[in-house]
Design a protein around this motif. Structure first.
Motif, short mmCIF file in Angstrom:
data_model
loop_
_atom_site.label_atom_id
_atom_site.label_comp_id
_atom_site.label_asym_id
_atom_site.label_seq_id
_atom_site.Cartn_x
_atom_site.Cartn_y
_atom_site.Cartn_z
N SER A 128 0.84 -1.19 0.00
CA SER A 128 0.00 0.00 0.00
C SER A 128 0.87 1.24 0.00
CB SER A 128 -0.91 0.01 1.24
OG SER A 128 -0.12 0.20 2.42
N VAL A 129 0.27 2.37 -0.32
CA VAL A 129 1.00 3.64 -0.30
C VAL A 129 1.48 3.93 1.12
CG1 VAL A 129 0.78 6.14 -0.57
CG2 VAL A 129 -0.18 4.61 -2.30
N ALA A 130 0.65 3.64 2.10
CA ALA A 130 1.04 3.90 3.49
C ALA A 130 2.28 3.08 3.87
CB ALA A 130 -0.12 3.56 4.43
N GLU A 131 2.32 1.82 3.43
CA GLU A 131 3.48 0.98 3.72
C GLU A 131 4.72 1.51 3.01
OE1 GLU A 131 1.76 -3.51 4.41
OE2 GLU A 131 1.61 -2.65 2.38
N LEU A 132 4.54 1.95 1.77
CA LEU A 132 5.66 2.51 1.02
C LEU A 132 6.24 3.71 1.76
CD1 LEU A 132 7.30 2.52 -1.70
CD2 LEU A 132 5.65 4.23 -2.48
N LEU A 133 5.38 4.60 2.22
CA LEU A 133 5.85 5.79 2.93
C LEU A 133 6.51 5.43 4.26
CD1 LEU A 133 2.85 8.19 2.21
CD2 LEU A 133 5.15 8.28 1.23
N SER A 134 6.04 4.38 4.89
CA SER A 134 6.67 3.96 6.15
C SER A 134 8.07 3.41 5.89
CB SER A 134 5.81 2.90 6.86
OG SER A 134 5.82 1.68 6.16
N TYR A 135 8.26 2.74 4.75
CA TYR A 135 9.57 2.23 4.39
C TYR A 135 10.55 3.37 4.11
CZ TYR A 135 7.52 -2.43 3.82
OH TYR A 135 6.90 -3.64 4.03
N ALA A 136 10.03 4.51 3.68
CA ALA A 136 10.89 5.65 3.38
C ALA A 136 11.58 6.19 4.62
CB ALA A 136 10.08 6.76 2.71
N ALA A 137 11.07 5.83 5.78
CA ALA A 137 11.70 6.26 7.03
C ALA A 137 12.75 5.26 7.51
CB ALA A 137 10.62 6.42 8.11
N THR A 138 13.00 4.22 6.70
CA THR A 138 14.00 3.22 7.05
C THR A 138 15.16 3.30 6.06
OG1 THR A 138 13.09 1.46 5.65
CG2 THR A 138 12.08 1.78 7.82
N ASP A 139 16.02 2.28 6.08
CA ASP A 139 17.14 2.24 5.14
C ASP A 139 16.80 1.42 3.89
OD1 ASP A 139 16.99 -0.21 6.28
OD2 ASP A 139 19.08 -0.32 6.95
N MET A 140 15.52 1.34 3.56
CA MET A 140 15.06 0.58 2.40
C MET A 140 15.60 1.19 1.11
SD MET A 140 13.18 -2.13 1.73
CE MET A 140 11.95 -2.32 3.04
N LEU A 141 15.98 0.33 0.17
CA LEU A 141 16.45 0.77 -1.15
C LEU A 141 15.38 0.45 -2.19
CD1 LEU A 141 20.10 -0.65 -1.09
CD2 LEU A 141 19.37 1.67 -0.51
N ILE A 142 15.35 1.25 -3.25
CA ILE A 142 14.46 0.99 -4.38
C ILE A 142 15.32 0.98 -5.65
CG2 ILE A 142 13.91 3.45 -4.69
CD1 ILE A 142 11.08 2.50 -5.56
N GLY A 143 15.00 0.05 -6.55
CA GLY A 143 15.76 -0.05 -7.79
C GLY A 143 14.86 -0.50 -8.92
N ARG A 144 15.36 -0.32 -10.16
CA ARG A 144 14.63 -0.81 -11.32
C ARG A 144 15.10 -2.22 -11.63
NH1 ARG A 144 15.03 2.21 -17.04
NH2 ARG A 144 14.45 3.97 -15.71
N THR A 145 14.16 -3.11 -11.87
CA THR A 145 14.48 -4.49 -12.18
C THR A 145 15.26 -4.58 -13.49
OG1 THR A 145 12.46 -5.22 -11.08
CG2 THR A 145 13.50 -6.78 -12.60
N LEU A 181 11.78 9.31 -11.62
CA LEU A 181 11.41 7.94 -11.95
C LEU A 181 12.23 7.43 -13.14
CD1 LEU A 181 9.63 5.44 -11.68
CD2 LEU A 181 7.91 6.60 -13.08
N LEU A 182 12.39 8.26 -14.16
CA LEU A 182 13.13 7.86 -15.36
C LEU A 182 14.60 7.61 -15.07
CD1 LEU A 182 11.46 10.40 -17.80
CD2 LEU A 182 11.37 7.91 -18.06
N GLU A 183 15.15 8.34 -14.13
CA GLU A 183 16.58 8.21 -13.81
C GLU A 183 16.85 7.19 -12.72
OE1 GLU A 183 17.93 12.15 -12.97
OE2 GLU A 183 17.90 12.76 -15.09
N LEU A 184 15.80 6.58 -12.19
CA LEU A 184 15.96 5.55 -11.16
C LEU A 184 16.32 4.23 -11.84
CD1 LEU A 184 15.71 4.52 -8.26
CD2 LEU A 184 13.26 4.20 -8.67
N ARG A 185 17.59 3.84 -11.70
CA ARG A 185 18.03 2.60 -12.33
C ARG A 185 18.66 1.67 -11.29
NH1 ARG A 185 19.46 6.51 -16.49
NH2 ARG A 185 18.24 6.14 -18.39
N SER A 186 19.85 1.99 -10.85
CA SER A 186 20.48 1.17 -9.82
C SER A 186 19.84 1.46 -8.47
CB SER A 186 21.99 1.45 -9.77
OG SER A 186 22.23 2.82 -9.54
N GLU A 187 20.11 0.61 -7.51
CA GLU A 187 19.49 0.75 -6.18
C GLU A 187 19.87 2.06 -5.53
OE1 GLU A 187 20.68 -2.70 -4.05
OE2 GLU A 187 19.48 -4.08 -5.27
N GLN A 188 18.85 2.76 -5.03
CA GLN A 188 19.04 4.04 -4.34
C GLN A 188 18.18 4.05 -3.08
OE1 GLN A 188 18.31 7.37 -6.99
NE2 GLN A 188 19.21 6.29 -8.73
#
Length: 387
Positions: free
Chosen positions: A293-310, A341-348
């Motif tokens: 959910s969006v709420a879970e996504l925002l909660s992860y933003a307060a942690t050391d979670m990384l996001i990357g493009r597959t 979003l377009l520039e999100l490639r490697s894990e950040q």
């Protein structure tokens, strides 16, 4: 292994595009400075044992050629010479190999196919052949002798094995005849004959660029248009005359069909279908196993979670400003969020995606892309976690 920060190709990309791209082959000596292998031969061999991996071994036994497809259980029976292991899409399994694509960002994202990695024993080769796509071959450990010729019409080919196509004449005129060592890069345009032979156990990384033919384009675009359930113009012939026999096709009829197809491609719906096709990944993406959910996504933003493009996923921007990914048009995002979003490639760090996280619609878009498998979340692993 090579540091990811060293993935910079040492050459002038503008001059290359003007003088070589799809025109003539080029050898770039020491194209990657201080290059060391991104994957060890043992790991590549292990990967080729997996059911989901596209791998094959090509070997020459006397005058005969043999091709065997994976997954493989062992390699001892192949001996110590005269064979090559080729594994497709290794970038989708190893982040270090995926990072190699960052050196080729001067070329369109949608054209990238994958990175094939080959390990060849001494005298290993796949024979002299042609490829119908452009490829950069980066030499890793070991040495290979390459001969590359210029593109010529009607080069005769044959199949010494049902799964292997080669040139009938392996002694073509070569414009490049060289031994490649670690860090050297060979660019081969589509249709140029080439032949590589390993002088010792060696690894190559082949960055391929897809080029669908006209029939493939028509089929894929037609699939997109039919799936849209829109109403399209139909064939009409109000000026039909009864002068010709009923079995005779008329040039005017063929021209009407050509015009109908061309006009459809020139519509916004046609442009949308083309963009959807161009944004599709080579292989289906594995969607997320758990809902988010969006709420879970925002909660992860307060942690050391990384996001990357597959690896293998594409996120593209059309001339009209629309975003596409995985064969679908995305919701319209404000400029800063779309750029992030377009520039999100490697894990950040997820927390650093401030433009995306600040907008509810952008967050919903992120969640949808994660569910589809275009993006993924992963917990950052620190040295303390490894200890």
């Amino acid at each position: 292994m090579t540091s990811l920060k060293l993935m910079q190709l040492q050459f002038n990309s503008s001059a290359f595009l003007a003088d070589y791209w799809q025109k003539k082959p080029l050898l770039i000596r020491n194209g990657f400075a201080q290059f060391a292998d991104l994957i060890e031969p043992e790991l590549l061999a292990g990967l080729a044992m997996e059911e989901a991996v596209d791998a094959r071994i090509i070997r020459q036994v006397g005058e005969q050629w043999d091709v065997e497809h994976g997954p493989f259980e062992d390699y001892e029976r192949f001996g110590e010479s005269d064979w090559t292991l080729l594994v497709q899409a290794v970038n989708e399994w190893f982040p270090e190999v995926q990072e190699l694509l960052s050196a080729f960002r001067f070329l369109p994202d949608w054209r990238v196919d994958d990175i094939m990695v080959s390990f060849a024993t001494e005298n290993g080769s796949v024979g002299a052949h042609l490829d119908q796509y452009d490829v950069f071959i980066i030499q890793g450990g070991g040495r290979r002798h390459w001969r590359v010729g210029e593109r010529k019409a009607n080069l005769a080919e044959h199949c010494p094995h049902p799964d292997l196509k080669q040139l009938e004449n392996s002694q073509f005129d070569a414009v490049i005849d060289a031994v490649l060592e670690a860090g050297d890069v060979l660019y081969i345009p589509a249709g140029c004959p080439h032949h590589g032979v390993a002088l010792e156990p060696s690894i190559n990384y082949s960055v391929g660029f897809r080029a669908p033919n006209s029939a493939e384009w028509l089929a894929q675009i037609a699939d997109q248009l039919l799936a849209s359930e829109l109403t399209f113009p139909r064939y009409q012939d109000p000026q039909l005359s009864a002068q010709a026999p009923s079995y005779q096709l008329q040039e005017a009829e063929l021209e009407q069909i050509r015009r109908l197809l061309v006009q459809q491609l020139q519509t916004p719906e046609g442009a949308d279908a083309m963009a959807r096709v161009m944004s599709q990944s080579k292989r289906p993406l594995a969607g997320a196993e758990d809902t988010l959910s969006v709420a879970e996504l925002l909660s992860y933003a307060a942690t050391d979670m990384l996001i990357g493009r597959t690896p293998g996923a594409r996120v593209l921007l059309s001339p009209s400003g629309a975003l596409y990914a995985n064969g679908e048009m995305l919701p319209k995002l404000h400029t800063a969020a779309a750029k992030q979003l377009l520039e999100l490639r490697s894990e950040q760090p997820l927390a650093e995606q401030t433009e995306l996280l600040a907008d509810t619609q952008a967050c919903e878009c992120l969640v949808d892309l994660i569910q589809q498998g275009v993006l993924y979340l992963v917990q950052e692993i620190t040295e303390e976690d490894d200890s």
